[in-house]
Design a protein around this motif. Structure first.
Motif, short mmCIF file in Angstrom:
data_model
loop_
_atom_site.label_atom_id
_atom_site.label_comp_id
_atom_site.label_asym_id
_atom_site.label_seq_id
_atom_site.Cartn_x
_atom_site.Cartn_y
_atom_site.Cartn_z
N PRO A 42 -6.61 39.45 65.34
CA PRO A 42 -6.75 38.25 64.50
C PRO A 42 -6.99 37.01 65.36
CG PRO A 42 -4.83 39.55 63.85
CD PRO A 42 -5.31 40.10 65.15
N GLU A 43 -7.49 35.97 64.73
CA GLU A 43 -7.76 34.72 65.42
C GLU A 43 -6.46 34.11 65.96
OE1 GLU A 43 -9.37 30.20 64.40
OE2 GLU A 43 -9.48 31.81 62.90
N PRO A 44 -6.43 33.67 67.19
CA PRO A 44 -5.21 33.05 67.72
C PRO A 44 -4.88 31.76 66.98
CG PRO A 44 -6.72 33.65 69.49
CD PRO A 44 -7.48 33.79 68.21
N MET A 45 -3.64 31.59 66.60
CA MET A 45 -3.15 30.37 65.96
C MET A 45 -1.63 30.41 65.94
SD MET A 45 -3.85 30.96 61.85
CE MET A 45 -5.58 31.30 62.11
N ARG A 46 -1.03 29.27 65.64
CA ARG A 46 0.43 29.23 65.52
C ARG A 46 0.87 30.23 64.45
NH1 ARG A 46 5.10 26.37 66.33
NH2 ARG A 46 6.49 26.10 64.54
N THR A 47 1.86 31.05 64.79
CA THR A 47 2.28 32.12 63.88
C THR A 47 3.79 32.05 63.64
OG1 THR A 47 0.49 33.59 64.58
CG2 THR A 47 2.42 34.62 63.58
N VAL A 48 4.15 32.05 62.37
CA VAL A 48 5.54 32.11 61.94
C VAL A 48 5.76 33.48 61.30
CG1 VAL A 48 7.31 31.15 60.41
CG2 VAL A 48 5.67 29.63 61.55
N ALA A 49 6.66 34.28 61.87
CA ALA A 49 6.92 35.63 61.36
C ALA A 49 8.25 35.65 60.64
CB ALA A 49 6.91 36.64 62.50
N VAL A 50 8.25 36.20 59.43
CA VAL A 50 9.46 36.30 58.61
C VAL A 50 10.05 37.69 58.81
CG1 VAL A 50 10.39 36.23 56.26
CG2 VAL A 50 8.55 34.67 56.93
N THR A 51 11.29 37.75 59.28
CA THR A 51 11.93 39.03 59.62
C THR A 51 12.82 39.49 58.46
OG1 THR A 51 14.00 38.18 60.54
CG2 THR A 51 12.07 38.15 61.97
N PRO A 52 13.14 40.78 58.40
CA PRO A 52 14.14 41.25 57.42
C PRO A 52 15.48 40.55 57.65
CG PRO A 52 12.90 43.10 58.33
CD PRO A 52 12.52 41.89 59.14
N GLY A 53 15.98 39.88 56.62
CA GLY A 53 17.19 39.08 56.78
C GLY A 53 18.46 39.90 56.87
N GLY A 54 18.41 41.16 56.42
CA GLY A 54 19.60 41.98 56.48
C GLY A 54 20.05 42.29 57.89
N ASP A 55 19.18 42.06 58.87
CA ASP A 55 19.51 42.34 60.26
C ASP A 55 20.01 41.11 61.00
OD1 ASP A 55 18.67 45.09 60.22
OD2 ASP A 55 16.62 44.36 60.11
N VAL A 56 20.21 40.01 60.28
CA VAL A 56 20.61 38.75 60.92
C VAL A 56 21.90 38.24 60.27
CG1 VAL A 56 19.89 36.41 61.53
CG2 VAL A 56 18.17 38.22 61.29
#
Length: 367
Positions: A42-56
């Protein structure tokens, strides 16, 4: 401001990752899925990744003033009984600073799990600038007795006032504890929350600072740094210290009077407060010995490699046991399991024997 990519990390690495491309004005420019066999990167750009919250693990804590490093250490020390791993295996992350007297958002996550998430994203051809738990994509509801609920894959994200947790759907009512559940089922509303997160994440799990802040000395270093947080701004004014001493002395006098009123025998002990603590620790657990033994067997079986070596029930000294287990953090799992059954576990001794940990414990009613 350049476009931002938001990616939802799935529960398993074999699944595709949904994504949004968001413009500076908040409009969605593109949406789709990234797959492991998707071809060109994919094109490089600022990336925000949403993780599974049950592991935090997410909490709001009253942290004393101090540096960011000291704040992380203080948070790690406060949460030490709620995690089943040593500090070098965990990342403790602080949310944005808050006003004096306001609790601060804190998240704890396994470092190895974060590495797995970043490896998965790398396999998709992207690099995350931000990792944020799915439950923190939801805003706080206005009412204190309400939990917003959104389904993310197999988990249900619950967001309340200074509360955030992603749980299995069948545990929602239990975790809600009587609070009203307000499902967010409109896809447009969920997407708006994700867009807001992409533009202004509530926390970044990658913002761990120097790993040595807690790893170098384990819990002992965390405790030292936590103490420094409290003491480094020298605000212990002598008048305040005197006032606190007087208050503590008055509180002790009241406690001694209360003990004498209900148990004259305890009041005659050299240290009545300590004698009462011993009596409470030896109090029979709820349901009696049979229920306590069953709960302990269940708790020990839940820890791989743990063995119950000794189990003693004494009318005077209460219920005691000796458990052999692989790691120090195993006792946290056992304590949690026993607490769920209404019982308290107190470690009275710990030693290492042949590469294993041997813990002596007492079992009593939860206080």
């Amino acid at each position: 401001m350049k476009p931002v990519r938001l990616i939802l990390i799935p529960a398993t690495g074999s699944q595709p990752a949904p994504f949004l491309i968001i413009g500076a004005d908040g409009y969605v420019l593109d949406r789709g899925e990234l797959t492991l066999d998707g071809g060109a990167a994919p094109e490089p750009m600022r990336t925000v990744a949403v993780t599974p919250g049950g592991d935090v693990l997410i909490r709001w804590l009253d942290l004393p003033p101090g540096s960011t490093v000291q704040g992380r250490a203080a948070a790690a020390w406060m949460l030490r009984d709620q995690v089943a791993a040593t500090p070098d295996r965990l990342a403790t992350v602080l949310g944005p600073p808050t006003a004096p007297g306001e609790p601060r958002l804190v998240a704890v996550v396994s470092r190895s799990l974060m590495e797995a998430w970043t490896d998965y994203l790398a396999a998709l051809g992207v690099r995350a600038d931000v990792l944020v738990p799915d439950v923190l994509t939801l805003g706080e509801p206005e009412a204190d007795d309400t939990l917003s609920a959104v389904s993310f894959g197999e988990g249900m994200a619950l967001r309340g006032r200074r509360f955030a947790a992603t749980v299995q759907p069948d545990l929602v009512e239990l975790i809600a504890g009587g609070r009203r559940i307000a499902p967010v089922q409109d896809p447009a509303a969920v997407e708006r929350a994700l867009v807001a997160t992409a533009l202004a994440p509530a926390i970044n799990l990658l913002d761990t600072g120097e790993r040595e802040a807690t790893a170098a000395g384990g819990w002992r270093r965390a405790a030292i740094l936590a103490t420094l947080v409290i003491l480094s701004p020298l605000v212990l004014v002598s008048a305040g210290a005197i006032r606190d001493n007087i208050a503590a002395r008055d509180a002790r006098s009241e406690a001694l009077a209360a003990i004498a009123a209900v148990s004259p025998d305890l009041a005659r002990e050299p240290d009545p407060v300590e004698a009462l603590r011993r009596l409470v620790a030896a109090a029979p657990p709820p349901g009696g010995i049979t229920a306590a033994a069953a709960a302990l067997f269940t708790a020990v079986e839940a820890v791989e490699g743990a063995e119950l070596d000794i189990l003693i029930a004494d009318p005077d000294d209460g219920m005691k046991a000796t458990i052999s287990h692989p790691a120090h953090g195993d006792m946290t799992v056992i304590r949690r399991s026993m607490a769920d059954a209404g019982m308290a576990v107190t470690e009275t001794g710990t030693l290492e024997d042949g590469g294993r940990v041997v813990s002596d414990i007492t079992i009593g009613a939860a206080r």
